[in-house]
Design a protein around this motif. Structure first.
Motif, PDB file in Angstrom:
ATOM      1  N   ARG A  80     -87.002 -31.564  17.350  1.00 43.63           N
ATOM      2  CA  ARG A  80     -86.183 -30.914  16.336  1.00 43.63           C
ATOM      3  C   ARG A  80     -85.620 -31.973  15.399  1.00 43.63           C
ATOM      4  O   ARG A  80     -85.583 -33.163  15.731  1.00 43.63           O
ATOM      5  N   VAL A  81     -85.173 -31.537  14.248  1.00 42.13           N
ATOM      6  CA  VAL A  81     -84.611 -32.454  13.258  1.00 42.13           C
ATOM      7  C   VAL A  81     -83.168 -32.769  13.652  1.00 42.13           C
ATOM      8  O   VAL A  81     -82.369 -31.853  13.885  1.00 42.13           O
ATOM      9  N   PRO A  82     -82.805 -34.034  13.768  1.00 44.39           N
ATOM     10  CA  PRO A  82     -81.441 -34.394  14.187  1.00 44.39           C
ATOM     11  C   PRO A  82     -80.361 -33.924  13.203  1.00 44.39           C
ATOM     12  O   PRO A  82     -80.644 -33.614  12.036  1.00 44.39           O
ATOM     13  N   ALA A  83     -79.140 -33.911  13.688  1.00 40.95           N
ATOM     14  CA  ALA A  83     -77.994 -33.480  12.885  1.00 40.95           C
ATOM     15  C   ALA A  83     -77.857 -34.329  11.620  1.00 40.95           C
ATOM     16  O   ALA A  83     -78.015 -35.559  11.647  1.00 40.95           O
ATOM     17  N   GLU A 111     -88.858 -41.994  11.804  1.00 41.97           N
ATOM     18  CA  GLU A 111     -87.905 -41.011  11.292  1.00 41.97           C
ATOM     19  C   GLU A 111     -88.604 -39.939  10.464  1.00 41.97           C
ATOM     20  O   GLU A 111     -88.312 -38.744  10.597  1.00 41.97           O
ATOM     21  N   GLU A 112     -89.510 -40.364   9.597  1.00 42.61           N
ATOM     22  CA  GLU A 112     -90.164 -39.412   8.701  1.00 42.61           C
ATOM     23  C   GLU A 112     -91.031 -38.413   9.472  1.00 42.61           C
ATOM     24  O   GLU A 112     -91.052 -37.228   9.150  1.00 42.61           O
ATOM     25  N   THR A 113     -91.743 -38.889  10.497  1.00 37.25           N
ATOM     26  CA  THR A 113     -92.554 -37.958  11.288  1.00 37.25           C
ATOM     27  C   THR A 113     -91.683 -36.969  12.049  1.00 37.25           C
ATOM     28  O   THR A 113     -92.055 -35.795  12.194  1.00 37.25           O
ATOM     29  N   THR A 114     -90.528 -37.410  12.506  1.00 40.25           N
ATOM     30  CA  THR A 114     -89.597 -36.486  13.163  1.00 40.25           C
ATOM     31  C   THR A 114     -89.157 -35.405  12.193  1.00 40.25           C
ATOM     32  O   THR A 114     -89.116 -34.219  12.535  1.00 40.25           O
ATOM     33  N   ALA A 115     -88.831 -35.782  10.962  1.00 41.96           N
ATOM     34  CA  ALA A 115     -88.406 -34.797   9.961  1.00 41.96           C
ATOM     35  C   ALA A 115     -89.538 -33.845   9.596  1.00 41.96           C
ATOM     36  O   ALA A 115     -89.302 -32.672   9.297  1.00 41.96           O
TER      37      ALA A 115
END
Length: 386
Positions: free
Chosen positions: A359-362, A306-310
């Motif tokens: 992209r960062v999710p909703a 999650e953190e790498t996605t953000a």
């Protein structure tokens, strides 16, 4: 925003943490509860499921978490023993504080244990990070997730697909609220405070230029029993990491379980390289600094996906499944398994093409905890002010 005062006969919210990932999720929740109008009264309980005094204190300081009101001090043990010990020690806390609800986060043994106690005593259960599924019941966390969600009265999800999972399992949609991701609340709140990589290396007694490389560096974490408990799995993973380090220097934050197994199997020599920074378990701000500057992250951690996605950092997840599919569908994560050839294929893709963009999710916007506070206050106060 609720305008009525917090009712005297509506007890506090008992908030439970048990292991490192819980701390990052609870910090923004407690901030949001304290800043809500009216303030939501809380009792912070640390079960002591994972406890290293120095690291525990550092994480609490980094995240500005208040010291726990109660530490159950259950310590380590088998999953069964640990769950039973948490239940045994938690029940008197519930009896003493008579909470309006028990709020649990994530999927560790403490999450399920405290949910069981609350449910059996007729106390409402609130689960944050509900509905995530790997569909792999060999993972203890999957059992904890499934059972906690069945017990919960109010379920807060991090992604829209999680509600579909819950509804398929017979949980009424009106019990579910899509709030966003409190892990990302912590990341965005603390990003400007991330520890410089050179300081992290210096603190570990390593050359400060070890990760200074024109192609950048990789960050590695491994801790899943399926990856580190068997020689036949761990040795090939370490070999491929050693090979990768010859192209891209590696910062390897070694989990205590992983280090113990590396030493038990006689594999430490594989990791001795001037291109590998062997680091002890890192504080939150240190890991945030390492990730923020990385070219690539290789991990079996759910939170790091999650953190790498953000952060927009390519992530290769060394597992056959993930309970966070949104990091693959929308984010920068790729599920690569544990085959060294496949791992190398994707590492080369990052080195040559720059890796997966996403992209960062909703609702991963830093305001999930505020949404939870508003909804929880309305939900609880409806029992007093219908």
């Amino acid at each position: 925003m609720i305008l009525q005062p917090w009712p005297r006969d509506l007890g506090p919210v008992i908030c439970v943490v048990g292991a490192r990932p819980n701390f990052m999720k609870m910090a923004p929740i407690l901030r949001a509860f304290a800043g809500h109008l009216p303030a939501i009264p809380t009792v912070l309980v640390h079960t002591g499921q994972h406890y290293d005094k120095d690291m525990n204190d550092k994480l609490f300081d980094d995240l500005k978490l208040p010291k726990p009101d109660i530490n159950l001090g259950v310590g380590s043990g088998s999953h069964t023993v640990q769950t039973a010990e948490v239940m045994r020690h938690f029940e008197p806390v519930v009896d003493e504080y008579k909470p309006s609800c028990v709020l649990v986060v994530g999927d560790v043994n403490s999450t399920l244990a405290c949910s069981l106690v609350a449910a059996k005593k007729g106390i409402k259960v609130v689960h944050i990070e509900a509905g995530l599924r790997s569909y792999d019941r060999a993972m203890p966390e999957e059992i904890n997730r499934l059972l906690t969600d069945q017990l919960a009265d109010r379920l807060y999800t991090t992604e829209l697909g999680a509600q579909d999972n819950l509804v398929r399992e017979g949980i009424a949609a009106e019990r579910v609220c899509f709030a966003g991701n409190v892990m990302i609340d912590s990341l965005l709140h603390n990003r400007s405070l991330a520890r410089p990589v050179t300081q992290t290396l210096a603190d570990a007694g390593l050359p400060t230029d070890l990760l200074d490389n024109k192609d950048g560096y990789a960050v590695v974490t491994l801790h899943r029993p399926s990856n580190v408990d068997q020689l036949a799995t761990l040795q090939p993973l370490l070999k491929v990491l050693r090979e990768i380090s010859e192209r891209l220097p590696i910062a390897f934050a070694i989990h205590p379980r992983t280090r113990a197994n590396i030493e038990r199997f006689g594999l430490m020599e594989l990791m001795r390289s001037p291109r590998i920074a062997l680091l002890p378990p890192q504080g939150y701000l240190e890991m945030l600094g390492l990730m923020s500057g990385a070219k690539l992250v290789l991990t079996d951690s759910g939170g790091l996906q999650e953190e790498t996605t953000a952060l927009g950092i390519p992530c290769l997840t060394l597992r056959e499944n993930t309970e966070r599919p949104i990091t693959i569908e929308q984010g920068t994560n790729t599920l690569v398994g544990i085959d060294p050839k496949v791992i190398w294929q994707y590492v080369n893709e990052v080195l040559v093409q720059g890796g997966k963009s996403g992209r960062v999710p909703a609702l991963w916007d830093g305001k999930a905890a505020e949404r939870i506070a508003d909804d929880l206050a309305r939900w609880l106060m409806a029992t007093v002010y219908p």
